[in-house]
Motif scaffolding. Structure first.
Motif, mmCIF file in Angstrom:
data_model
loop_
_atom_site.group_PDB
_atom_site.id
_atom_site.type_symbol
_atom_site.label_atom_id
_atom_site.label_comp_id
_atom_site.label_asym_id
_atom_site.label_seq_id
_atom_site.Cartn_x
_atom_site.Cartn_y
_atom_site.Cartn_z
ATOM 1 N N MET A 66 -30.528 -26.111 -25.298
ATOM 2 C CA MET A 66 -30.857 -24.996 -26.166
ATOM 3 C C MET A 66 -32.344 -24.677 -26.006
ATOM 4 S SD MET A 66 -30.164 -24.855 -30.174
ATOM 5 C CE MET A 66 -29.648 -23.372 -30.868
ATOM 6 N N GLN A 67 -32.667 -23.392 -26.005
ATOM 7 C CA GLN A 67 -34.046 -22.957 -25.789
ATOM 8 C C GLN A 67 -34.505 -22.105 -26.966
ATOM 9 O OE1 GLN A 67 -34.522 -20.609 -22.284
ATOM 10 N NE2 GLN A 67 -36.671 -20.228 -22.628
ATOM 11 N N ALA A 68 -35.710 -22.343 -27.432
ATOM 12 C CA ALA A 68 -36.289 -21.533 -28.507
ATOM 13 C C ALA A 68 -36.891 -20.269 -27.914
ATOM 14 C CB ALA A 68 -37.354 -22.329 -29.241
ATOM 15 N N LEU A 69 -36.678 -19.155 -28.598
ATOM 16 C CA LEU A 69 -37.196 -17.870 -28.134
ATOM 17 C C LEU A 69 -38.505 -17.542 -28.843
ATOM 18 C CD1 LEU A 69 -33.933 -15.747 -28.143
ATOM 19 C CD2 LEU A 69 -35.028 -16.811 -26.192
ATOM 20 N N THR A 70 -39.367 -16.841 -28.130
ATOM 21 C CA THR A 70 -40.603 -16.364 -28.754
ATOM 22 C C THR A 70 -40.299 -15.116 -29.572
ATOM 23 O OG1 THR A 70 -41.182 -14.940 -26.908
ATOM 24 C CG2 THR A 70 -41.966 -17.230 -26.808
ATOM 25 N N ILE A 71 -41.260 -14.677 -30.354
ATOM 26 C CA ILE A 71 -41.076 -13.479 -31.176
ATOM 27 C C ILE A 71 -40.849 -12.254 -30.297
ATOM 28 C CG2 ILE A 71 -42.239 -11.934 -32.799
ATOM 29 C CD1 ILE A 71 -43.572 -14.402 -33.989
ATOM 30 N N GLN A 72 -41.564 -12.165 -29.201
ATOM 31 C CA GLN A 72 -41.408 -11.016 -28.304
ATOM 32 C C GLN A 72 -40.015 -10.993 -27.679
ATOM 33 O OE1 GLN A 72 -44.074 -13.116 -28.149
ATOM 34 N NE2 GLN A 72 -45.648 -11.780 -28.996
ATOM 35 N N GLN A 73 -39.488 -12.160 -27.325
ATOM 36 C CA GLN A 73 -38.150 -12.208 -26.757
ATOM 37 C C GLN A 73 -37.101 -11.817 -27.794
ATOM 38 O OE1 GLN A 73 -38.344 -16.275 -25.462
ATOM 39 N NE2 GLN A 73 -38.638 -15.695 -23.307
ATOM 40 N N MET A 74 -37.290 -12.249 -29.024
ATOM 41 C CA MET A 74 -36.356 -11.876 -30.083
ATOM 42 C C MET A 74 -36.377 -10.370 -30.336
ATOM 43 S SD MET A 74 -34.511 -14.307 -31.210
ATOM 44 C CE MET A 74 -33.963 -13.639 -32.753
ATOM 45 N N GLU A 75 -37.582 -9.768 -30.309
ATOM 46 C CA GLU A 75 -37.679 -8.324 -30.511
ATOM 47 C C GLU A 75 -36.939 -7.573 -29.410
ATOM 48 O OE1 GLU A 75 -41.837 -7.487 -30.811
ATOM 49 O OE2 GLU A 75 -41.898 -7.985 -32.948
ATOM 50 N N ARG A 76 -37.041 -8.033 -28.187
ATOM 51 C CA ARG A 76 -36.322 -7.375 -27.100
ATOM 52 C C ARG A 76 -34.817 -7.505 -27.263
ATOM 53 N NH1 ARG A 76 -39.343 -9.564 -21.927
ATOM 54 N NH2 ARG A 76 -39.754 -11.186 -23.414
ATOM 55 N N LEU A 77 -34.368 -8.664 -27.727
ATOM 56 C CA LEU A 77 -32.933 -8.862 -27.922
ATOM 57 C C LEU A 77 -32.390 -8.021 -29.068
ATOM 58 C CD1 LEU A 77 -32.529 -12.720 -27.470
ATOM 59 C CD2 LEU A 77 -31.680 -10.921 -25.974
ATOM 60 N N GLU A 78 -33.167 -7.902 -30.133
ATOM 61 C CA GLU A 78 -32.707 -7.182 -31.317
ATOM 62 C C GLU A 78 -33.065 -5.704 -31.301
ATOM 63 O OE1 GLU A 78 -34.154 -9.285 -34.685
ATOM 64 O OE2 GLU A 78 -32.981 -11.069 -34.241
ATOM 65 N N GLY A 79 -33.842 -5.264 -30.325
ATOM 66 C CA GLY A 79 -34.177 -3.855 -30.215
ATOM 67 C C GLY A 79 -35.193 -3.378 -31.235
ATOM 68 N N GLU A 80 -36.077 -4.241 -31.682
ATOM 69 C CA GLU A 80 -37.047 -3.872 -32.706
ATOM 70 C C GLU A 80 -38.024 -2.802 -32.235
ATOM 71 O OE1 GLU A 80 -37.332 -4.815 -35.902
ATOM 72 O OE2 GLU A 80 -35.473 -5.934 -35.694
ATOM 73 N N GLY A 81 -38.359 -2.765 -30.976
ATOM 74 C CA GLY A 81 -39.301 -1.782 -30.480
ATOM 75 C C GLY A 81 -38.722 -0.384 -30.365
ATOM 76 N N PHE A 82 -37.405 -0.269 -30.417
ATOM 77 C CA PHE A 82 -36.753 1.032 -30.241
ATOM 78 C C PHE A 82 -37.120 2.001 -31.354
ATOM 79 C CE2 PHE A 82 -33.176 3.787 -31.324
ATOM 80 C CZ PHE A 82 -33.091 4.530 -30.164
ATOM 81 N N TRP A 83 -36.996 1.568 -32.605
ATOM 82 C CA TRP A 83 -37.233 2.477 -33.723
ATOM 83 C C TRP A 83 -38.695 2.865 -33.832
ATOM 84 C CZ3 TRP A 83 -33.311 5.048 -34.992
ATOM 85 C CH2 TRP A 83 -32.049 4.477 -34.932
ATOM 86 N N GLY A 84 -39.592 1.968 -33.457
ATOM 87 C CA GLY A 84 -41.006 2.323 -33.436
ATOM 88 C C GLY A 84 -41.284 3.430 -32.437
ATOM 89 N N GLY A 85 -40.630 3.354 -31.286
ATOM 90 C CA GLY A 85 -40.781 4.396 -30.277
ATOM 91 C C GLY A 85 -40.195 5.722 -30.716
ATOM 92 N N VAL A 86 -39.068 5.657 -31.401
ATOM 93 C CA VAL A 86 -38.449 6.889 -31.910
ATOM 94 C C VAL A 86 -39.361 7.553 -32.933
ATOM 95 C CG1 VAL A 86 -36.539 7.778 -33.310
ATOM 96 C CG2 VAL A 86 -36.077 6.196 -31.452
ATOM 97 N N LEU A 87 -39.928 6.753 -33.834
ATOM 98 C CA LEU A 87 -40.818 7.324 -34.852
ATOM 99 C C LEU A 87 -42.079 7.915 -34.225
ATOM 100 C CD1 LEU A 87 -40.475 4.710 -37.707
ATOM 101 C CD2 LEU A 87 -39.525 7.014 -37.604
#
Length: 57
Positions: A1-22
Motif C-alpha cells: 500500500m502506498q500513501a498519496l501526497t495532497i497533489q496526487q489526491m487532488e488529481r485523482l479527485e479532480g479538485e483543480g477542475f472547478w478552480g479552472g472553471v471558475l
C-alpha cells in the motif's frame, strides 16, 4: 500500500477542475463587462477583481 501526497489526491479527485472553471467564467464575465456599453456595468469590475485575485493566488 502506498500513501498519496495532497497533489496526487487532488488529481485523482479532480479538485483543480472547478478552480479552472471558475477562473474561466471570471475571464468571460470580465470580457463581457469590458465590452458592455453600459456605464453601470463597469461597477461589476470591482467584484470581478476579487475573482481574479483568487485565480492568481
Amino acid at each position: 500500500m502506498q500513501a498519496l501526497t495532497i497533489q496526487q489526491m487532488e488529481r485523482l479527485e479532480g479538485e483543480g477542475f472547478w478552480g479552472g472553471v471558475l477562473c474561466g467564467l471570471t475571464g468571460a464575465a470580465t470580457l463581457a463587462v469590458l465590452l458592455s456599453p453600459e456605464p453601470v456595468s463597469k461597477f461589476a469590475l470591482f467584484s470581478l477583481a476579487s475573482g481574479w485575485a483568487a485565480c492568481l493566488a
